[in-house]
Design a protein around this motif. Structure first.
Motif, PDB file in Angstrom:
ATOM      1  N   PRO A 102      68.872 -43.504 -29.529  1.00 33.88           N
ATOM      2  CA  PRO A 102      68.567 -44.310 -30.884  1.00 33.88           C
ATOM      3  C   PRO A 102      67.019 -45.187 -30.598  1.00 33.88           C
ATOM      4  O   PRO A 102      66.370 -45.317 -31.692  1.00 33.88           O
ATOM      5  CB  PRO A 102      69.769 -45.274 -31.046  1.00 33.88           C
ATOM      6  CG  PRO A 102      70.442 -44.956 -30.050  1.00 33.88           C
ATOM      7  CD  PRO A 102      70.029 -43.843 -28.991  1.00 33.88           C
ATOM      8  N   GLU A 103      66.743 -45.724 -29.235  1.00 31.57           N
ATOM      9  CA  GLU A 103      65.775 -46.293 -29.338  1.00 31.57           C
ATOM     10  C   GLU A 103      64.375 -45.406 -29.606  1.00 31.57           C
ATOM     11  O   GLU A 103      63.361 -46.259 -30.215  1.00 31.57           O
ATOM     12  CB  GLU A 103      65.635 -46.985 -27.603  1.00 31.57           C
ATOM     13  CG  GLU A 103      66.657 -47.513 -27.522  1.00 31.57           C
ATOM     14  CD  GLU A 103      67.626 -46.881 -26.447  1.00 31.57           C
ATOM     15  OE1 GLU A 103      68.339 -47.309 -25.498  1.00 31.57           O
ATOM     16  OE2 GLU A 103      67.993 -45.561 -26.791  1.00 31.57           O
ATOM     17  N   ILE A 104      64.313 -44.136 -29.207  1.00 30.58           N
ATOM     18  CA  ILE A 104      63.089 -43.472 -29.352  1.00 30.58           C
ATOM     19  C   ILE A 104      62.953 -43.420 -30.816  1.00 30.58           C
ATOM     20  O   ILE A 104      61.735 -43.373 -31.353  1.00 30.58           O
ATOM     21  CB  ILE A 104      63.149 -41.978 -28.622  1.00 30.58           C
ATOM     22  CG1 ILE A 104      61.502 -41.594 -28.534  1.00 30.58           C
ATOM     23  CG2 ILE A 104      63.931 -41.251 -29.297  1.00 30.58           C
ATOM     24  CD1 ILE A 104      60.842 -42.416 -27.487  1.00 30.58           C
ATOM     25  N   ARG A 105      64.050 -43.292 -31.669  1.00 29.41           N
ATOM     26  CA  ARG A 105      63.971 -42.946 -33.105  1.00 29.41           C
ATOM     27  C   ARG A 105      63.137 -44.307 -33.836  1.00 29.41           C
ATOM     28  O   ARG A 105      62.320 -44.204 -34.596  1.00 29.41           O
ATOM     29  CB  ARG A 105      65.051 -42.809 -33.814  1.00 29.41           C
ATOM     30  CG  ARG A 105      65.944 -41.322 -33.736  1.00 29.41           C
ATOM     31  CD  ARG A 105      67.002 -40.975 -34.307  1.00 29.41           C
ATOM     32  NE  ARG A 105      67.928 -40.253 -33.360  1.00 29.41           N
ATOM     33  CZ  ARG A 105      69.063 -40.724 -33.117  1.00 29.41           C
ATOM     34  NH1 ARG A 105      69.599 -41.781 -33.693  1.00 29.41           N
ATOM     35  NH2 ARG A 105      69.742 -40.131 -31.857  1.00 29.41           N
ATOM     36  N   GLN A 106      63.653 -45.387 -33.372  1.00 27.41           N
ATOM     37  CA  GLN A 106      62.991 -46.669 -33.866  1.00 27.41           C
ATOM     38  C   GLN A 106      61.414 -46.697 -33.704  1.00 27.41           C
ATOM     39  O   GLN A 106      60.733 -47.091 -34.255  1.00 27.41           O
ATOM     40  CB  GLN A 106      63.615 -47.958 -33.271  1.00 27.41           C
ATOM     41  CG  GLN A 106      64.987 -48.045 -33.802  1.00 27.41           C
ATOM     42  CD  GLN A 106      65.925 -48.894 -32.972  1.00 27.41           C
ATOM     43  OE1 GLN A 106      65.530 -49.596 -31.992  1.00 27.41           O
ATOM     44  NE2 GLN A 106      67.139 -49.394 -33.476  1.00 27.41           N
ATOM     45  N   LEU A 111      55.672 -45.979 -34.784  1.00 21.68           N
ATOM     46  CA  LEU A 111      54.468 -45.549 -34.649  1.00 21.68           C
ATOM     47  C   LEU A 111      53.907 -44.622 -36.044  1.00 21.68           C
ATOM     48  O   LEU A 111      52.577 -44.825 -36.051  1.00 21.68           O
ATOM     49  CB  LEU A 111      54.622 -44.303 -33.453  1.00 21.68           C
ATOM     50  CG  LEU A 111      54.733 -45.123 -32.226  1.00 21.68           C
ATOM     51  CD1 LEU A 111      54.897 -43.952 -30.837  1.00 21.68           C
ATOM     52  CD2 LEU A 111      53.389 -45.677 -31.823  1.00 21.68           C
ATOM     53  N   ILE A 112      54.858 -44.233 -36.668  1.00 24.03           N
ATOM     54  CA  ILE A 112      54.523 -43.379 -37.945  1.00 24.03           C
ATOM     55  C   ILE A 112      54.041 -44.342 -38.807  1.00 24.03           C
ATOM     56  O   ILE A 112      52.923 -44.241 -39.409  1.00 24.03           O
ATOM     57  CB  ILE A 112      55.652 -42.571 -38.405  1.00 24.03           C
ATOM     58  CG1 ILE A 112      55.921 -41.199 -37.497  1.00 24.03           C
ATOM     59  CG2 ILE A 112      55.335 -42.229 -39.667  1.00 24.03           C
ATOM     60  CD1 ILE A 112      57.095 -40.679 -37.796  1.00 24.03           C
ATOM     61  N   LEU A 113      54.763 -45.617 -39.114  1.00 24.98           N
ATOM     62  CA  LEU A 113      54.359 -46.742 -40.010  1.00 24.98           C
ATOM     63  C   LEU A 113      52.804 -47.263 -39.572  1.00 24.98           C
ATOM     64  O   LEU A 113      51.988 -47.300 -40.417  1.00 24.98           O
ATOM     65  CB  LEU A 113      55.255 -47.801 -40.163  1.00 24.98           C
ATOM     66  CG  LEU A 113      56.670 -47.522 -40.835  1.00 24.98           C
ATOM     67  CD1 LEU A 113      57.509 -48.604 -40.801  1.00 24.98           C
ATOM     68  CD2 LEU A 113      56.226 -47.180 -42.269  1.00 24.98           C
ATOM     69  N   ALA A 115      50.670 -45.549 -38.037  1.00 24.88           N
ATOM     70  CA  ALA A 115      49.601 -44.592 -38.162  1.00 24.88           C
ATOM     71  C   ALA A 115      49.270 -44.571 -39.528  1.00 24.88           C
ATOM     72  O   ALA A 115      48.140 -44.278 -39.930  1.00 24.88           O
ATOM     73  CB  ALA A 115      49.915 -42.964 -37.614  1.00 24.88           C
ATOM     74  N   ARG A 116      50.308 -44.813 -40.520  1.00 27.06           N
ATOM     75  CA  ARG A 116      49.582 -44.529 -41.856  1.00 27.06           C
ATOM     76  C   ARG A 116      48.945 -46.003 -42.515  1.00 27.06           C
ATOM     77  O   ARG A 116      48.092 -45.889 -43.170  1.00 27.06           O
ATOM     78  CB  ARG A 116      51.113 -44.532 -42.606  1.00 27.06           C
ATOM     79  CG  ARG A 116      51.739 -43.379 -42.557  1.00 27.06           C
ATOM     80  CD  ARG A 116      53.203 -43.206 -43.595  1.00 27.06           C
ATOM     81  NE  ARG A 116      53.706 -41.940 -43.264  1.00 27.06           N
ATOM     82  CZ  ARG A 116      55.099 -41.855 -43.712  1.00 27.06           C
ATOM     83  NH1 ARG A 116      55.848 -42.713 -44.184  1.00 27.06           N
ATOM     84  NH2 ARG A 116      55.554 -40.527 -43.535  1.00 27.06           N
ATOM     85  N   ARG A 117      49.523 -47.296 -41.993  1.00 33.71           N
ATOM     86  CA  ARG A 117      48.771 -48.232 -42.410  1.00 33.71           C
ATOM     87  C   ARG A 117      47.494 -48.568 -41.645  1.00 33.71           C
ATOM     88  O   ARG A 117      46.739 -49.514 -42.157  1.00 33.71           O
ATOM     89  CB  ARG A 117      49.901 -49.540 -41.974  1.00 33.71           C
ATOM     90  CG  ARG A 117      51.197 -49.571 -42.812  1.00 33.71           C
ATOM     91  CD  ARG A 117      51.860 -50.635 -42.559  1.00 33.71           C
ATOM     92  NE  ARG A 117      53.196 -50.725 -43.364  1.00 33.71           N
ATOM     93  CZ  ARG A 117      54.241 -51.118 -42.897  1.00 33.71           C
ATOM     94  NH1 ARG A 117      54.242 -51.802 -41.908  1.00 33.71           N
ATOM     95  NH2 ARG A 117      55.331 -51.061 -43.624  1.00 33.71           N
ATOM     96  N   GLY A 118      47.430 -48.101 -40.486  1.00 30.49           N
ATOM     97  CA  GLY A 118      46.217 -48.628 -39.660  1.00 30.49           C
ATOM     98  C   GLY A 118      46.429 -49.693 -38.819  1.00 30.49           C
ATOM     99  O   GLY A 118      47.735 -50.478 -39.109  1.00 30.49           O
ATOM    100  N   PRO A 119      45.605 -50.054 -38.023  1.00 30.89           N
ATOM    101  CA  PRO A 119      45.911 -51.247 -37.181  1.00 30.89           C
ATOM    102  C   PRO A 119      45.838 -52.241 -37.985  1.00 30.89           C
ATOM    103  O   PRO A 119      44.984 -52.474 -39.001  1.00 30.89           O
ATOM    104  CB  PRO A 119      44.688 -51.337 -36.206  1.00 30.89           C
ATOM    105  CG  PRO A 119      43.722 -50.403 -36.792  1.00 30.89           C
ATOM    106  CD  PRO A 119      44.440 -49.578 -37.753  1.00 30.89           C
ATOM    107  N   LYS A 120      46.817 -53.338 -37.497  1.00 30.17           N
ATOM    108  CA  LYS A 120      46.903 -54.704 -38.261  1.00 30.17           C
ATOM    109  C   LYS A 120      45.444 -55.567 -37.892  1.00 30.17           C
ATOM    110  O   LYS A 120      44.824 -55.393 -36.797  1.00 30.17           O
ATOM    111  CB  LYS A 120      47.897 -55.599 -37.587  1.00 30.17           C
ATOM    112  CG  LYS A 120      49.417 -54.935 -38.005  1.00 30.17           C
ATOM    113  CD  LYS A 120      50.356 -56.078 -37.733  1.00 30.17           C
ATOM    114  CE  LYS A 120      51.795 -55.575 -38.388  1.00 30.17           C
ATOM    115  NZ  LYS A 120      52.772 -56.488 -37.699  1.00 30.17           N
TER     116      LYS A 120
END
Length: 128
Positions: A102-106, A111-113, A115-120
């Motif tokens: 379950p940890e890797i799913r989180q 990581l996907i989020l 990548a979509r948003r870009g760096p903060k």
């Protein structure tokens, strides 16, 4: 490439995946070392022994001009063959551990989020 051909191709094919797996979840893999080690070692030994039988029966051969011509003692299997089995089993077992974790799913969701948003952006980066 000559006698390094087989080994080079095996390592170029497998090491990037193995390294990525260790970069993403070393704690997950280390926590499950009792599954990881036998899950890699036992099938690797089995496949190497079966390969020794096939090579001994001339079911297939290894081109000596593209091999290091270094063999595992007693069973006379080229180092490249054992390396192939070791790398393949490592990728599979680590992938399965991640699949059931379950940890890797989180982490993957994060990581996907990211990548979509870009760096903060930090306040100092925003020019304010």
């Amino acid at each position: 490439m000559g006698n390094l051909t087989y080994l080079f191709l095996i390592l170029i094919w497998s090491l990037p995946i193995i390294v990525i797996q260790w970069l993403v979840g070393p704690d997950i893999l280390l926590k499950r070392w009792k599954v990881l080690l036998p899950g890699i070692v036992l099938p690797t030994l089995y496949l190497t022994v079966v390969d020794a039988i096939a090579l001994g029966a001339h079911t297939w051969t290894i081109n000596p001009t593209q091999s290091l011509n270094m063999f595992i003692p007693v069973i006379h299997v080229p180092i490249e063959e054992a390396t192939f089995f070791l790398c393949t089993n490592t990728m599979i077992v680590q992938g399965l551990i991640f699949l059931w974790s379950p940890e890797i799913r989180q982490r993957m969701r994060a990581l996907i989020l990211m990548a979509r948003r870009g760096p903060k952006r930090r306040d100092s980066d925003s020019g304010e």
